[in-house]
Write an enzyme that holds these catalytic residues in place. Structure first.
Site, short mmCIF file in Angstrom:
data_model
loop_
_atom_site.label_atom_id
_atom_site.label_comp_id
_atom_site.label_asym_id
_atom_site.label_seq_id
_atom_site.Cartn_x
_atom_site.Cartn_y
_atom_site.Cartn_z
N CYS B 65 0.42 -1.24 -0.22
CA CYS B 65 -0.28 -0.16 0.14
C CYS B 65 0.84 1.18 0.24
O CYS B 65 1.60 1.37 -0.73
CB CYS B 65 -1.02 -0.27 0.97
SG CYS B 65 -2.11 1.31 1.12
N HIS B 164 -3.64 -4.88 0.71
CA HIS B 164 -3.07 -5.29 2.06
C HIS B 164 -2.73 -6.63 1.99
O HIS B 164 -4.18 -7.45 2.08
CB HIS B 164 -3.77 -4.67 3.01
CG HIS B 164 -3.61 -2.94 3.53
ND1 HIS B 164 -2.47 -2.96 3.94
CD2 HIS B 164 -4.31 -2.38 2.42
CE1 HIS B 164 -2.93 -1.50 4.00
NE2 HIS B 164 -3.39 -1.14 3.56
N GLU B 166 -1.99 -8.53 3.78
CA GLU B 166 -2.35 -9.02 5.49
C GLU B 166 -3.62 -8.92 6.46
O GLU B 166 -4.47 -10.07 7.03
CB GLU B 166 -1.17 -7.94 6.55
CG GLU B 166 -2.04 -7.41 6.99
CD GLU B 166 -1.47 -6.05 5.68
OE1 GLU B 166 -1.19 -6.07 4.64
OE2 GLU B 166 -1.72 -4.13 6.09
#
Lengths: 267, 195
Positions: B65, B164, B166
């Site tokens: 990002c 993202h 994650e």
């Protein structure tokens, strides 16, 4: 292909326990929020919201510990609400591992709080929750868990919250909440047309058709699901399949690629 | 971020200063927030030049990002100079009248569409997009209200994701695992994928 409509599983909890939701007979502890978070994530939830409806000051350390445990195992976004009264509260929730905080009464009492949090933590982490009830052809905002009539117009307040930095609006119809008679499509549409951030519709879901309606006619970016899921009236995999059949673009429950497959993707 | 790497079995630690990079095999630049303050923070901590050197030495680097946006030459956000390890500019989404998306920031799940035709869904939160000079680096693109932008870049040992990983479910975890185990290290990729 474009932005997916999201299905968000909402866990109402107090004193560290989930208030509703005991349908998972196979869970060792059906009241454990972390176990439920994982179950909904595995079922295809696009996001999890934990709302601490008790939200007493004494319960805060336990709530932070819970956020931390949930964030450690989740691989999807986590939002937390209930009792966020200050910038420090919001920062503590994010530090514990939440991706977003939901603010409601405190934002109504002090609208500048939205700006303060958004400026320092980013709009993407600020959800302003708006509880609205129909009033003479429009909708009025209520505060303090729906008990206090603020006199504010719901559409105007949602717009102001976004101008102040809210990244999303969590819009609950008080009239429909708990009725299972469908989301308030007019309310949702009015707010979705007024703001240029995602609107999460909440309150009244009774069937898959209601969810489809609010994501299409209502213009919502996401639907919040609570008792519909908790009581097993719909399951997320089937609901997503229904949405896809109806032409609503959802995150598809594809099997995750293997790391070797990811590595093989080249430009 | 640390939790996500730990979940895929990686030995991960937070580098708060240049000493923190010692002994590391791979470097991750995560990031949520504004480009200007992130760049200043890297400089204040003395990590700016080490990050550039890291990339110049061809060592594995993952930008996520805002961390991905900082890899480019500069960002339109705050007119911030980038690390310049990938040629290109980080641009703000155009206005609706110029063909840009209606909802900015782009928040939510969207398709990450590989050039090969394979797709996966990633979680996005951003108002700016990666515009690299070398289009051969673009592994995948994403579309928002008809506006298409690169969402996954790879060049040498550098990987950059606009989404993202994650927060992107099993797909994201697989990408983090691939990076952590060296599958995205560059030239060894083909051999590793075959193994």
């Amino acid at each position: 292909m474009s932005l997916r409509k999201r299905l968000i599983a909402c866990l109402d909890m107090t004193d560290g326990r989930v208030v509703k939701g005991t349908r998972f007979a196979d869970l060792v502890d059906a009241g454990d929020p972390v176990g439920l978070c994982l179950r909904y994530a595995a079922d295809g939830a696009d996001e999890i919201v934990i709302l601490d409806i008790g939200a007493t000051v004494d319960a805060r350390p336990a709530l932070l510990a819970l956020i931390s445990r949930a964030a450690a195992v989740l691989d999807i976004p986590l939002a937390v609400g209930g009792g966020v009264r200050s910038y420090d509260d919001a920062a503590a929730f994010l530090d514990a591992g939440a991706d977003k905080v939901s603010i409601n009464s405190a934002a109504l009492a002090d609208p500048a709080l939205v700006s303060r949090i958004a400026q320092r933590l980013g709009s993407q982490s600020v959800v302003v929750a708006v509880d609205a009830a129909a009033h003479e052809g429009s909708w009025r905002v209520r505060s303090v868990a729906g008990t206090l009539e603020t006199g504010r117009d719901a559409v105007a307040w949602a717009s102001e919250a976004v101008e102040r930095g809210a990244g999303e609006i969590l819009l609950t119809s008080i009239d429909r909440d708990g009725t299972r008679s469908g989301y308030d499509l007019q309310l949702t549409r009015a707010v979705a047309d007024a703001v240029r951030v995602p609107v999460i519709a909440s309150g009244g879901a009774g069937s898959a058709a209601d969810v489809i309606a609010v994501l299409r006619e209502g213009g919502a970016s996401a639907a919040l699901l609570a008792s519909l899921l908790h009581f097993g009236m719909v399951r997320l995999p089937e609901l997503k399949a229904r949405l896809a059949e109806s032409g609503v673009e959802v995150r598809r429950p594809l099997p995750a690629p293997r790391p070797e497959e990811v590595a093989a993707w080249r430009g | 971020m640390l939790r996500a790497f730990a979940a895929v079995g990686a030995d991960v630690r937070l580098a708060r200063h240049p000493d923190g990079l010692r002994g590391a095999e791979r470097l991750v630049l995560p990031g949520v927030g504004a480009a200007g303050s992130a760049a200043r923070e890297l400089q204040r901590r003395g990590l700016w030049q080490p990050a550039r050197d890291w990339a110049a030495e061809g060592k594995p680097l993952l930008g996520i990002c805002l961390g991905a946006q900082l890899l480019l030459d500069r960002s339109d956000e705050d007119e911030t100079p980038g690390l310049g390890v990938i040629g290109g500019v980080c641009r703000r989404f155009p206005s609706v009248s110029d063909g840009g998306p209606r909802m900015v920031p782009h928040i939510g799940w969207n398709a990450v569409e590989m050039m090969s035709g394979v797709q996966a869904d990633g979680y996005f939160v951003h108002s700016y997009w990666l515009d690299p000079v070398d289009h051969a680096a673009v592994v995948a693109t994403t579309e928002l209200d008809g506006f298409r932008f690169p969402s996954l870049l790879r060049t040498g040992a550098i990987t950059a994701t606009q989404f993202h990983p994650e927060k992107s479910g099993g797909f994201g975890r697989a990408l983090l695992a691939a990076f952590a185990t060296g599958l995205l290290d560059g030239r060894s990729v083909v051999a590793a994928a075959k193994a």
